[in-house]
Design an enzyme around this catalytic site. Structure first.
Site, PDB file in Angstrom:
ATOM      1  N   ARG A   1      -5.708   8.146 -13.709  1.00 13.36           N
ATOM      2  CA  ARG A   1      -6.428   7.421 -12.560  1.00 13.36           C
ATOM      3  C   ARG A   1      -6.859   6.179 -13.274  1.00 13.36           C
ATOM      4  NH1 ARG A   1     -11.451   8.182 -12.859  1.00 13.36           N
ATOM      5  NH2 ARG A   1     -11.034  10.577 -12.774  1.00 13.36           N
TER       6      ARG A   1
ATOM      7  N   LYS B   1       3.484  -4.037   3.700  1.00 12.11           N
ATOM      8  CA  LYS B   1       4.049  -4.959   4.647  1.00 12.11           C
ATOM      9  C   LYS B   1       5.388  -5.649   3.821  1.00 12.11           C
ATOM     10  CE  LYS B   1       0.961  -3.261   7.127  1.00 12.11           C
ATOM     11  NZ  LYS B   1      -0.461  -3.750   7.277  1.00 12.11           N
TER      12      LYS B   1
ATOM     13  N   TYR C   1      -7.767  -8.283  10.784  1.00 17.54           N
ATOM     14  CA  TYR C   1      -7.011  -7.221  11.115  1.00 17.54           C
ATOM     15  C   TYR C   1      -7.971  -5.979  11.536  1.00 17.54           C
ATOM     16  CZ  TYR C   1      -4.268  -2.885   9.789  1.00 17.54           C
ATOM     17  OH  TYR C   1      -3.699  -1.829   9.721  1.00 17.54           O
TER      18      TYR C   1
ATOM     19  N   ASP D   1      -6.794 -12.384   2.337  1.00 16.76           N
ATOM     20  CA  ASP D   1      -5.901 -11.321   2.650  1.00 16.76           C
ATOM     21  C   ASP D   1      -4.521 -12.109   2.835  1.00 16.76           C
ATOM     22  OD1 ASP D   1      -4.072  -9.656   3.765  1.00 16.76           O
ATOM     23  OD2 ASP D   1      -5.710  -8.496   4.798  1.00 16.76           O
TER      24      ASP D   1
HETATM   25  C1  LIG Z   1      -1.585  -3.700   7.353  1.00 18.59           C
HETATM   26  C2  LIG Z   1      -2.540  -4.446   6.890  1.00 18.59           C
HETATM   27  C3  LIG Z   1      -3.847  -4.205   6.266  1.00 18.59           C
HETATM   28  C4  LIG Z   1      -4.151  -2.787   5.829  1.00 18.59           C
HETATM   29  O1  LIG Z   1      -3.422  -2.343   4.732  1.00 18.59           O
HETATM   30  P1  LIG Z   1      -3.068  -0.666   4.940  1.00 18.59           P
HETATM   31  O2  LIG Z   1      -1.732  -0.846   3.707  1.00 18.59           O
HETATM   32  O3  LIG Z   1      -2.356  -0.314   6.129  1.00 18.59           O
HETATM   33  O4  LIG Z   1      -4.162  -0.093   4.631  1.00 18.59           O
HETATM   34  C5  LIG Z   1      -4.718  -5.112   5.897  1.00 18.59           C
HETATM   35  N1  LIG Z   1      -4.721  -6.357   6.098  1.00 18.59           N
HETATM   36  C6  LIG Z   1      -3.349  -6.991   6.804  1.00 18.59           C
HETATM   37  C7  LIG Z   1      -3.348  -8.363   7.107  1.00 18.59           C
HETATM   38  C8  LIG Z   1      -2.381  -5.820   7.330  1.00 18.59           C
HETATM   39  O5  LIG Z   1      -1.384  -6.383   7.979  1.00 18.59           O
END
Ligand SMILES: *Cc1c(COP(=O)(O)O)cnc(C)c1O
Length: 387
Positions: free
Chosen positions: A56, A207, A109, A182
């Protein structure tokens, strides 16, 4: 340059392939093994061989990924998490205290909005929406001395609004707040927020970073070492870490991020050109279009404009739903950023939960995550689906 220097100072693709890991001294293994271990043998009490004591707190496969993504974002330290939302939760708890205030994009998001609105609020963090594309609105909503975080996505989902990272960093810092970006949609290949003044960069590595729709993960990168200490403490204390296999998958994905993003952008540009002239399409949303309201800022801070394209159709909501159901190369599904093209109807899928709120999206909107397949197959598929 030595291998060590290439890892940190080479071009993007060189860093993507080499940063975070030196070929293993014992075997010469070019790729880090998946260290599927929870614990590490100590040479006498406290005698740690590589600084690792429990997975961890630290794991060599995860460390390789963390070093890699830090190098790509031009930060000092990276942290890998079990999901993008685990990364976000850790950032919030590490950097805020109950009673603090945060500004969120008004088109955040959905999962981010839910985390702030339903979880962080309970814990005592207040938040207000502010469109990151409107600097005056951000200035008006920020509370000097009270706002701790200005949270931004750029481009946003699904309308691809653009926030000016450099200007937002100045506004945040003048008010004593930190700017969190982000960077999931742009990726460090297209934009590096830390070099524009942001304090924290965050990813859903699910992504584009992973890029193959086979892993869920998250990452955080910072350049300030005090912030790094706070994130490191909370990463270990809260425990939402990326496992070794997931870390290995994301690291493998990052090695090809540059070539994948170039092809995503090439294909997206051709899709935009095709849709712009199409009689069944009423509006195309893509920051690369000169008429897009964020185009100039995007041109200034992004290398190219990304692989997500949204558009509205002339036949209303049912037409949009029908188009989504008719494609064969574009797979109907949520998520984005993988090598395969995806299509979805935000109003009934990813953004269904925000219907009736300020975050509501047009009912006749279709979102594409343009993949890296042969472009003629993608255009033919869209042509048939729109007919
Ligand atoms: C998918 C996404 C998230 C969340 O991420 P997870 O891996 O699904 O927890 C946060 N911000 C953006 C812009 C996203 O596309």
């Amino acid at each position: 340059m030595t291998h060590q220097e290439h890892r940190t100072k080479g071009g993007f693709e060189t860093r993507a392939i080499h940063a975070g890991y030196e070929p293993d001294a014992a075997t010469g293994s070019v790729i880090p093994p998946i260290y599927a271990t929870s614990t590490y043998k100590q040479d006498g009490v406290g005698g740690l061989r590589g600084g690792y004591e429990y997975s961890r707190s630290g794991n060599p496969t995860r460390s390789a990924l963390e070093g890699n993504i830090a190098a790509l974002e031009e930060g000092e330290r990276g942290f890998a998490f079990a999901s993008g939302l685990a990364a976000e939760d850790t950032v919030i708890r590490a950097l805020c205290r109950p009673g603090d205030h945060a500004l969120l994009p008004d088109d955040a998001y959905g999962g981010t909005f839910r985390l702030f609105d339903k979880v962080a609020t309970e814990w005592g963090l207040h938040h207000d929406p502010a469109p990151a594309s409107d600097l005056d609105a951000v200035r008006a909503a920020i509370r000097p001395g009270e706002t701790r975080l200005v949270w931004v996505e750029t481009p946003t989902n699904p309308l691809l609004n653009i926030g000016d990272i450099e200007a937002l960093a100045t506004i945040a810092h003048e008010a004593g707040a930190l700017l969190v970006v982000d960077n999931t949609f742009a990726t460090p290949y297209l934009q590096t927020p830390l070099t524009l003044g942001a304090d924290v960069v965050l990813h859903s590595t699910t992504k584009y970073a992973g890029g193959h729709s086979d892993v869920v993960g998250g990452a955080v990168v910072v350049k300030d070492l005090d912030l790094a200490e706070q994130i490191a403490f909370h990463q270990n204390a809260m425990g939402g870490v990326a496992g070794p296999f997931d870390s290995w998958l994301v690291l493998r994905g990052l090695k090809t991020l540059g070539v994948r993003m170039d092809r995503h952008c090439d294909n997206a540009e051709k899709v935009v050109e095709f849709l712009t002239g199409h009689e069944a399409v009423s509006r195309v949303y893509y920051p690369g279009l000169p008429e897009h309201p964020g185009h100039d800022v995007a041109a200034k801070q992004m290398k190219r404009y990304g692989g997500i394209v949204s558009f509205t159709v002339t036949g209303g909501e049912q037409h949009a739903v029908d188009v989504c159901g008719r494609t064969e190369v574009f797979t109907l599904g949520e998520s984005l950023g993988g090598v395969e093209s995806l299509i979805e109807h935000p109003g009934r899928m990813t953004h269904a939960s925000v219907s009736g709120t300020a975050l509501e999206v047009p009912a006749d909107l279709v979102r594409l995550s343009v993949g890296i397949e042969t472009i003629d197959d993608l255009l033919g598929d869209l042509d048939r689906a729109l007919a």
